[in-house]
Design a protein around this motif. Structure first.
Motif, PDB file in Angstrom:
ATOM      1  N   ARG A 164       0.836  -1.208   0.000  1.00 47.47           N
ATOM      2  CA  ARG A 164       0.000   0.000   0.000  1.00 47.47           C
ATOM      3  C   ARG A 164       0.867   1.252   0.000  1.00 47.47           C
ATOM      4  NH1 ARG A 164      -2.300   3.397  -1.380  1.00 47.47           N
ATOM      5  NH2 ARG A 164      -4.310   4.295  -0.814  1.00 47.47           N
ATOM      6  N   LEU A 183       1.810   4.720  -9.027  1.00 46.21           N
ATOM      7  CA  LEU A 183       1.534   6.163  -9.024  1.00 46.21           C
ATOM      8  C   LEU A 183       1.246   6.685  -7.629  1.00 46.21           C
ATOM      9  CD1 LEU A 183       0.717   8.773 -10.678  1.00 46.21           C
ATOM     10  CD2 LEU A 183      -1.616   7.857 -10.623  1.00 46.21           C
ATOM     11  N   ASP A 184       0.512   5.893  -6.844  1.00 41.76           N
ATOM     12  CA  ASP A 184       0.017   6.406  -5.564  1.00 41.76           C
ATOM     13  C   ASP A 184       0.896   5.961  -4.396  1.00 41.76           C
ATOM     14  OD1 ASP A 184      -2.640   7.873  -4.680  1.00 41.76           O
ATOM     15  OD2 ASP A 184      -2.141   6.443  -3.121  1.00 41.76           O
ATOM     16  N   VAL A 234       8.563  10.876   6.413  1.00 44.16           N
ATOM     17  CA  VAL A 234       7.413  10.348   7.139  1.00 44.16           C
ATOM     18  C   VAL A 234       6.347  10.059   6.096  1.00 44.16           C
ATOM     19  CG1 VAL A 234       5.603  10.871   8.802  1.00 44.16           C
ATOM     20  CG2 VAL A 234       7.954  11.639   9.224  1.00 44.16           C
ATOM     21  N   LEU A 235       5.861   8.820   6.083  1.00 35.78           N
ATOM     22  CA  LEU A 235       4.887   8.416   5.074  1.00 35.78           C
ATOM     23  C   LEU A 235       3.509   8.265   5.702  1.00 35.78           C
ATOM     24  CD1 LEU A 235       6.936   5.538   3.334  1.00 35.78           C
ATOM     25  CD2 LEU A 235       7.135   8.018   3.013  1.00 35.78           C
ATOM     26  N   PRO A 236       2.516   9.029   5.264  1.00 38.58           N
ATOM     27  CA  PRO A 236       1.146   8.796   5.733  1.00 38.58           C
ATOM     28  C   PRO A 236       0.683   7.409   5.284  1.00 38.58           C
ATOM     29  CG  PRO A 236       1.332  10.918   4.600  1.00 38.58           C
ATOM     30  CD  PRO A 236       2.593  10.167   4.330  1.00 38.58           C
ATOM     31  N   GLU A 284      -7.666  -0.198   0.812  1.00 38.08           N
ATOM     32  CA  GLU A 284      -8.775  -0.135  -0.150  1.00 38.08           C
ATOM     33  C   GLU A 284      -8.410  -0.935  -1.372  1.00 38.08           C
ATOM     34  OE1 GLU A 284      -9.446   3.509  -2.458  1.00 38.08           O
ATOM     35  OE2 GLU A 284      -7.643   4.361  -1.565  1.00 38.08           O
ATOM     36  N   VAL A 302      -5.436  -0.549 -13.151  1.00 44.78           N
ATOM     37  CA  VAL A 302      -4.789   0.360 -14.101  1.00 44.78           C
ATOM     38  C   VAL A 302      -3.768  -0.485 -14.832  1.00 44.78           C
ATOM     39  CG1 VAL A 302      -3.321   2.370 -14.368  1.00 44.78           C
ATOM     40  CG2 VAL A 302      -5.161   2.398 -12.695  1.00 44.78           C
ATOM     41  N   TRP A 311       6.025  15.067  -1.028  1.00 48.32           N
ATOM     42  CA  TRP A 311       5.766  14.343  -2.266  1.00 48.32           C
ATOM     43  C   TRP A 311       4.265  14.129  -2.362  1.00 48.32           C
ATOM     44  CZ3 TRP A 311       8.315   8.877  -3.418  1.00 48.32           C
ATOM     45  CH2 TRP A 311       8.462   8.715  -4.814  1.00 48.32           C
ATOM     46  N   ARG A 319       0.944  12.816  -4.715  1.00 50.66           N
ATOM     47  CA  ARG A 319       0.322  12.229  -5.902  1.00 50.66           C
ATOM     48  C   ARG A 319      -0.814  13.188  -6.258  1.00 50.66           C
ATOM     49  NH1 ARG A 319      -4.742  11.095  -7.237  1.00 50.66           N
ATOM     50  NH2 ARG A 319      -5.118   9.738  -5.448  1.00 50.66           N
ATOM     51  N   GLY A 323      -3.519  14.145  -9.068  1.00 53.22           N
ATOM     52  CA  GLY A 323      -4.143  13.627 -10.283  1.00 53.22           C
ATOM     53  C   GLY A 323      -3.419  12.370 -10.718  1.00 53.22           C
ATOM     54  N   THR A 324      -2.927  12.366 -11.952  1.00 55.92           N
ATOM     55  CA  THR A 324      -2.211  11.189 -12.451  1.00 55.92           C
ATOM     56  C   THR A 324      -0.706  11.453 -12.563  1.00 55.92           C
ATOM     57  OG1 THR A 324      -2.766  11.904 -14.694  1.00 55.92           O
ATOM     58  CG2 THR A 324      -4.197  10.269 -13.691  1.00 55.92           C
ATOM     59  N   SER A 325      -0.205  12.392 -11.760  1.00 53.78           N
ATOM     60  CA  SER A 325       1.234  12.669 -11.712  1.00 53.78           C
ATOM     61  C   SER A 325       1.756  12.539 -10.288  1.00 53.78           C
ATOM     62  CB  SER A 325       1.521  14.097 -12.200  1.00 53.78           C
ATOM     63  OG  SER A 325       1.304  14.216 -13.588  1.00 53.78           O
ATOM     64  N   LYS A 326       3.072  12.451 -10.156  1.00 58.63           N
ATOM     65  CA  LYS A 326       3.740  12.520  -8.862  1.00 58.63           C
ATOM     66  C   LYS A 326       4.583  13.793  -8.852  1.00 58.63           C
ATOM     67  CE  LYS A 326       5.137   8.192  -7.201  1.00 58.63           C
ATOM     68  NZ  LYS A 326       5.515   6.745  -7.362  1.00 58.63           N
ATOM     69  N   ASN A 381      -2.281  18.525 -13.188  1.00 59.77           N
ATOM     70  CA  ASN A 381      -2.274  17.545 -12.105  1.00 59.77           C
ATOM     71  C   ASN A 381      -1.471  18.032 -10.904  1.00 59.77           C
ATOM     72  OD1 ASN A 381      -3.819  15.180 -12.998  1.00 59.77           O
ATOM     73  ND2 ASN A 381      -2.355  15.167 -14.693  1.00 59.77           N
ATOM     74  N   ALA A 411      -6.086   7.012 -11.812  1.00 59.14           N
ATOM     75  CA  ALA A 411      -5.403   6.882 -10.519  1.00 59.14           C
ATOM     76  C   ALA A 411      -6.048   5.716  -9.780  1.00 59.14           C
ATOM     77  CB  ALA A 411      -5.520   8.162  -9.699  1.00 59.14           C
ATOM     78  N   PHE A 418      -5.943   4.588  -6.689  1.00 53.82           N
ATOM     79  CA  PHE A 418      -6.381   4.689  -5.299  1.00 53.82           C
ATOM     80  C   PHE A 418      -7.063   6.039  -5.060  1.00 53.82           C
ATOM     81  CE2 PHE A 418      -2.904   1.581  -5.007  1.00 53.82           C
ATOM     82  CZ  PHE A 418      -3.497   0.588  -4.234  1.00 53.82           C
ATOM     83  N   ARG A 448      -3.097  13.283  -2.833  1.00 49.95           N
ATOM     84  CA  ARG A 448      -2.756  12.923  -1.458  1.00 49.95           C
ATOM     85  C   ARG A 448      -1.258  13.080  -1.264  1.00 49.95           C
ATOM     86  NH1 ARG A 448      -0.436   8.261   0.783  1.00 49.95           N
ATOM     87  NH2 ARG A 448       0.128   6.670  -0.720  1.00 49.95           N
ATOM     88  N   THR A 449      -0.863  13.360  -0.034  1.00 52.20           N
ATOM     89  CA  THR A 449       0.548  13.468   0.293  1.00 52.20           C
ATOM     90  C   THR A 449       1.115  12.072   0.493  1.00 52.20           C
ATOM     91  OG1 THR A 449       0.237  15.634   1.297  1.00 52.20           O
ATOM     92  CG2 THR A 449       2.210  14.404   1.941  1.00 52.20           C
ATOM     93  N   ILE A 450       2.117  11.731  -0.302  1.00 47.61           N
ATOM     94  CA  ILE A 450       2.774  10.420  -0.218  1.00 47.61           C
ATOM     95  C   ILE A 450       3.865  10.443   0.853  1.00 47.61           C
ATOM     96  CG2 ILE A 450       4.256   8.797  -1.456  1.00 47.61           C
ATOM     97  CD1 ILE A 450       2.948   9.725  -4.055  1.00 47.61           C
ATOM     98  N   ALA A 451       4.565  11.564   0.985  1.00 40.62           N
ATOM     99  CA  ALA A 451       5.691  11.637   1.923  1.00 40.62           C
ATOM    100  C   ALA A 451       5.947  13.081   2.326  1.00 40.62           C
ATOM    101  CB  ALA A 451       6.957  11.039   1.299  1.00 40.62           C
TER     102      ALA A 451
END
Lengths: 383, 383
Positions: free
Chosen positions: A37, A47-48, A359-361, A366, A371, B8, B10, B12-15, B95, B152, B154, B353-356
C-alpha cells in the motif's frame, strides 16, 4: 491518518526504502499488507506511493538492532510487488544490504571508528552474516561523498560488503557435485561448466564454447541472444545436478543464475563475465554473483581458476589474485577476500547515500482500480 | 551536507515534489541547478535521486504565500529533465497544480471552511489563476480519502481546479480565427475543425471524418494510427491559422494539442474524446484539454456544441449542459462551469494525497557518469 518513518537510500544500483521493524509493528499492519500500500501497488506505475514501478525501485529493507551475539543489525529484504499487492521474501538484495549498514552508522546504532567503522549485519532472508565496512575518517561520515561504482551515475559513501563464510548456503556445499568442473549434457551437446554455491548458486560456462568474441560494451550481450534457449537448458540441468530441484522444469527462473566467463584481452581486469538473469543478459552484476565468481577464483580447477592460471603463466609478473577484478557490461568491479580466524570473508565494494528522510502517511486499506496501461503509454502531458 | 524540506504529492495522475521557494533560496543554489541534482538527473533511471525516470514522475512545484491581492498561493511548475540536467519552465501541469492547494490546506496557509475550503492559487508559468476547492467537512480534512478519478488506482482528497477566465491566454482570443468552425486545408483535403484557446490552444476534429467507430477502451487509439501523420499536418496548419507560428514547420510538438471528438452511443457521457499528445494517443486527458473542451461546449456553433445539440434534440429530457462528462480512454471525467460576477470559471475535479513529508540531503554538485542504458534493461536482479 497514521504515519510511519522511513528513509530512502540509493544503495548500489538499487533504490531501497528502509523501515524500522518496531515502527511497522506499531502500525498494526503486517509488512505484507503495509508495504504494497505504501509503495502504490498494485499498479504498474506505482503512481500512488513511494515505489518506482521497476524491480530495482520497488524494494524495502526492514532493520532492527540485533540480539544475536556479535551482530549489530538484523535486516530483512522485501521485494515489493508492482502489479500485485504482495511481498517476496525469498532472497536478499546485495545492493539494498548497504542500506542496513548506512542506517546503523547514520542513526548512531554503532560507535564510529576513527578510520573505518565495521557494522556486522545479519540478513534474515538468507541467514547470511554480512560485515559492512564504512570509511569514517576522524570518527565521522566524510563531509563529501567521493566513491563511485559502475552503474551508478553519482558518488556515494563507500560501503564494503563482506559475506562471511558464504559457501554452501543453498546446497550445503561449495561444490555441490564435488567437482570443480562438471560436464552437463543437454540433448547431444556436452558443456564444460563450473557449478558453485557461494552467496548464491551459480553456473559458469566458457564464452569460448559459444564462440563469443570481443568484450567491448555490449558485444557478448548481443552475440549471446541466439544461445539463450540452450543456456537456459544448461542452467536447468545444472540445478538438478546441484540437487536443488528434482527435474529441469522445476528450476526457478531466477536461481541458479548463469555466467559466461572469458579471458580479458587487456590488463585492466582479471576476468570477463556476462551474467544472465531471468533469461536475459544482466546489464551489470548481481552482488552474490560476484561473490560466487570470487569463490571460484579461490578454488583450484574451476573454469575461473583455469582462466586466471593461464594469465598468470602468460605474464610472469602476476602472482596470486588477492582482489579479483571482474569486467561486467557496466564496468570493472573489484572483489576482496579476507581470512580472519576460521572465517573466510568474500566481499565487494558498493556505494550508498540517503536520498530522503521521510514520514509516510498510511492510507486506509482499499481495493485498487485496475490500471493496466504500460508505463510507456501512461504519459500525461504537462497541461 | 545541507538539507531541504520537501513533500511528495500524488496529484491527479502525476507525482509531484513540492518545495517552498524560501527553502530553495536558503540553499544558495538556483532551482535550475538544485532540482536536477535532487532528482538524480542526468540519468534515464534517476537512480540517485527522488525522480522516477518518467515524465509524469519527474515533476516539481515551487510554492510560496502570495502577495497578489486575493491570491493565497503562488506556484511555479518545473518539469525536471531526466537525461539532461535541466528544468523546463514553459508550461504548467494541471495535475501538479493540486499539490499547491493541498500544501496550503495541510500547512495551514488558509483558514479552513466548515464545508469546502477555497484556495486561490496563481500559476506563474502561465499567469493563470486557479481556484481550488477542497471539501473540509467540520473544518478539517476528512479522516478518510474517498474520491477517485480515472487513471489513478487509489483514492485521494477531492480537489476542484477552477481555471478563472481561461479564454485566450495564448492567442488573445477564445476563437483565434473568429470562427466557431474553421476549414483547414492540407494538400487536397479540407478538414472541418474547431480552433479554440481556453486553458491551452486546442484543435478539434470530428472522429466521423476519419471513419473511427466504437469507443470501447482503446478502439479509437488503435484505429487512429494510420491517420497520425495527416492529423499532425492539420495541427500544424491550425497553429498557423491561430496566429501562433508563421509556418507549419514552426509549430511545437506539444502545442497546440489536437482532439478527436464524437457522439457517445450511451447516456453515461456527453462527448467522446481522444487527445493526441506529442504525436501519439493520450491515455487519458490533459487538464487544460478538458477546460478547452468545456469552453467549446459553451460556445455556439463549435463542433462540440453541434454534437451536444444533436443529443439534446434526440433526447427530449436533456436540456442545458451544466457539467460536461468527457469520455476518455481512461474513463469518464466531469468538468464544471461557474459564473461569479464578471468571471467565468471552468473546472475539473482531481484527487491528490501526500505520499511523503521529507527532508532531502543536498549532495555536492558533481559531474554524472553517463549511464545510457534504457530503464527496461537496467534490471538488477535481487541478489
Amino acid at each position: 491518518m497514521d504515519d510511519i518513518q522511513a528513509r530512502w537510500v540509493r544503495g548500489g544500483t538499487s533504490k531501497c526504502w528502509v523501515f524500522e521493524a518496531q515502527d511497522i509493528s506499531k502500525t498494526g499492519f503486517t509488512a505484507d499488507t503495509l508495504l504494497p500500500r505504501l509503495f502504490g501497488s498494485p499498479d504498474v506505475r506505482q503512481l500512488d506511493g513511494v515505489g518506482g514501478g521497476t524491480s530495482t525501485t520497488s524494494k524495502a529493507v526492514i532493520v532492527e538492532r540485533s540480539s544475536r551475539p556479535g551482530v549489530d543489525v538484523d535486516f530483512t529484504f522485501a521485494q515489493v510487488g508492482i502489479d500485485e499487492p504482495v511481498v517476496d521474501w525469498g532472497s536478499n538484495c546485495g545492493n539494498c544490504s548497504t542500506a542496513a549498514g548506512l542506517h546503523a552508522v547514520e542513526l548512531g546504532w554503532v560507535e564510529l571508528d576513527d578510520e573505518i567503522t565495521s557494522v556486522t549485519t545479519y540478513n534474515t532472508n538468507t541467514r547470511q552474516t554480512i560485515v559492512q565496512r564504512i570509511p569514517t575518517p576522524q570518527g565521522a561520515m566524510p563531509g563529501r561523498m567521493t566513491a563511485r561504482i559502475p552503474g551508478a551515475p553519482f558518488s556515494g559513501y563507500e560501503i564494503g560488503l563482506g559475506f562471511v563464510n558464504p559457501a554452501g548456503r543453498t546446497t550445503g556445499h561449495l561444490l555441490p557435485t564435488g567437482q570443480a568442473q562438471q560436464t552437463i549434457t543437454v540433448g547431444e551437446t556436452s558443456w564444460r561448466t563450473t557449478l558453485i554455491d557461494a552467496g548464491a548458486p551459480l553456473v559458469l560456462v566458457e564464452a569460448d564454447a559459444l564462440g563469443l568474441t570481443g568484450y567491448e560494451y555490449g558485444s557478448w550481450s548481443r552475440q549471446v541472444t541466439d544461445h539463450l534457449p540452450a543456456l537456459d537448458r544448461v542452467r536447468r540441468a545444472a540445478a538438478v545436478a546441484m540437487g536443488m530441484v528434482p527435474a529441469p522444469g522445476d528450476a526457478e527462473r531466477a536461481v541458479p543464475k548463469l555466467g559466461l566467463v572469458g579471458s580479458p584481452a587487456d590488463e585492466n581486469a582479471d576476468i570477463n563475465v556476462l551474467m544472465l538473469s531471468m533469461g536475459a543478459p544482466h546489464p551489470a552484476m548481481p552482488i552474490t554473483g560476484s561473490v560466487a565468481m570470487t569463490a571460484a577464483a579461490l578454488t583450484p580447477g574451476t573454469l575461473v581458476d583455469d582462466i586466471l592460471a593461464a594469465r598468470r603463466n602468460a605474464a610472469d609478473g602476476i602472482t596470486e589474485v588477492a582482489d579479483l577484478r571482474l569486467r561486467t557490461p557496466a564496468g570493472v568491479l573489484s572483489t576482496f577476500v579476507e581470512s580472519t580466524g576460521s572465517d573466510t570473508i568474500i566481499g565487494v565494494s558498493r556505494t550508498a547515500r540517503t536520498i530522503a528522510r521521510a514520514v509516510l502517511p498510511i492510507p486506509e486499506p482499499e481495493q485498487a482500480d485496475s490500471v493496466v496501461r504500460r508505463p510507456s503509454m501512461a504519459v500525461e502531458g504537462a497541461s
